[in-house]
Design a protein around this motif. Sequence first.
Motif, short mmCIF file in Angstrom:
data_model
loop_
_atom_site.label_atom_id
_atom_site.label_comp_id
_atom_site.label_asym_id
_atom_site.label_seq_id
_atom_site.Cartn_x
_atom_site.Cartn_y
_atom_site.Cartn_z
N ASP A 1 -38.16 40.59 -24.96
CA ASP A 1 -39.32 40.95 -24.15
C ASP A 1 -40.11 42.05 -24.86
OD1 ASP A 1 -41.16 41.74 -22.22
OD2 ASP A 1 -39.74 41.51 -20.57
N GLY A 2 -41.37 41.76 -25.22
CA GLY A 2 -42.19 42.70 -25.96
C GLY A 2 -42.42 44.00 -25.21
N ARG A 3 -42.34 43.98 -23.88
CA ARG A 3 -42.56 45.20 -23.11
C ARG A 3 -41.47 46.23 -23.32
NH1 ARG A 3 -43.18 42.32 -17.37
NH2 ARG A 3 -41.39 41.23 -18.34
N ASN A 4 -40.35 45.81 -23.87
CA ASN A 4 -39.23 46.73 -24.09
C ASN A 4 -39.16 47.23 -25.53
OD1 ASN A 4 -38.36 46.27 -21.42
ND2 ASN A 4 -37.21 44.45 -22.06
N ALA A 5 -40.15 46.89 -26.34
CA ALA A 5 -40.11 47.25 -27.76
C ALA A 5 -40.03 48.76 -27.95
CB ALA A 5 -41.33 46.68 -28.47
N ARG A 6 -40.78 49.53 -27.15
CA ARG A 6 -40.78 50.98 -27.32
C ARG A 6 -39.45 51.62 -26.95
NH1 ARG A 6 -41.87 53.90 -22.58
NH2 ARG A 6 -42.09 52.59 -20.72
#
Length: 353
Positions: free
Chosen positions: A141-146
């Motif tokens: 999930d790209g939203r969890n990259a940070r």
Amino acid sequence: MTGSTVTQAATASAAPAGTDRHTSCTPSRAARELGVKRSEFDLAVHLGRIRTVPGDAGDGRRVGRDEIERIRSAEDFPRGFRSAVRVVGTTEGAALMEVTKARFTRLARLGLLVPVRFYVNRYRTVVWLYLADELHQFAADGRNARLLKGRTPEGLRGQLDEGLDLRPRNWRGRDLGCLLRQADDPWARAAAVASLLDTAEVPEVVTDPYERSHLRRFRPVRQLSGSPGSPAAQLAEEIMTAADPDEIEWLRADLADAVATARRQCSAPRPAALTGPARPEFEHEQQKPRHDPREPGHHPHRPEHHLHGPEHHLHEPEHHRHGPEHHSREPRHEAAANGRFLGLLGRLRRRGI
């Protein structure tokens, strides 16, 4: 959780109350027929991926033959089945997500990764296990990259510094959801909620002792680490029991609602009503009429140990062996003989003999 999850509520409405043994089998037999480990099978049941039904003789839950065929007919069986129930620990999970073990642990403590199982090892350390499938999804999930790279956000770091660890609470919440899916009876649902509360909390919510007793009948049976009473078992019990004040209040409110719902559908069993006042058997003995010692036929009570053999008469006082009752029951021929003797003695005295 990924995949098509079949909830137990749907099972309860679609399945009959009892199951024919010819159309169902035990979980152990079902696991063998599916060719999977029993631990994999049990986890799939716990997650709602395998439907079970109550046995017809109170012998535990069973698996329908049609359910076994449904699982077998999946295109990716058994690979897809095993992938859905694969669990990993911290080291393997960190490698799977391509992060350090320290970062993985921080994410789990923050409640972003929810454990599905745990056990206490021989060093009395809690080992948390996670669904590999869920870790894959979180990392993709790209939203969890940070959260996977760089510094942890300031607010989250502050919570970790204060000792935040949501792993036990998140496990309890997940476990409760699994237990509720498997509950076919409203009292079983209430018992699932009660199982996460300390034993001292339940009587404050469920004040009726018969209802508490009924809840204990449905209390879920969990596999503890170590032998009962051991430090490992005590640590496992702590994890299984709600600890945060807000969590306790939430569970207490849910328990009160669940018991109220169960009470409306089917009240807890109680002892049959008696026609008269209930008294213990010994009280009935005490209420027997007592004889007046002055009445005829009264026999003084003697302790039981005085009746074992004739030797008790050897040291018994004379008046105990020959009381008034003894003389009043003298044989008739002895009384007549005594009378004749006294009469003869009187006549001899009058004659001067």
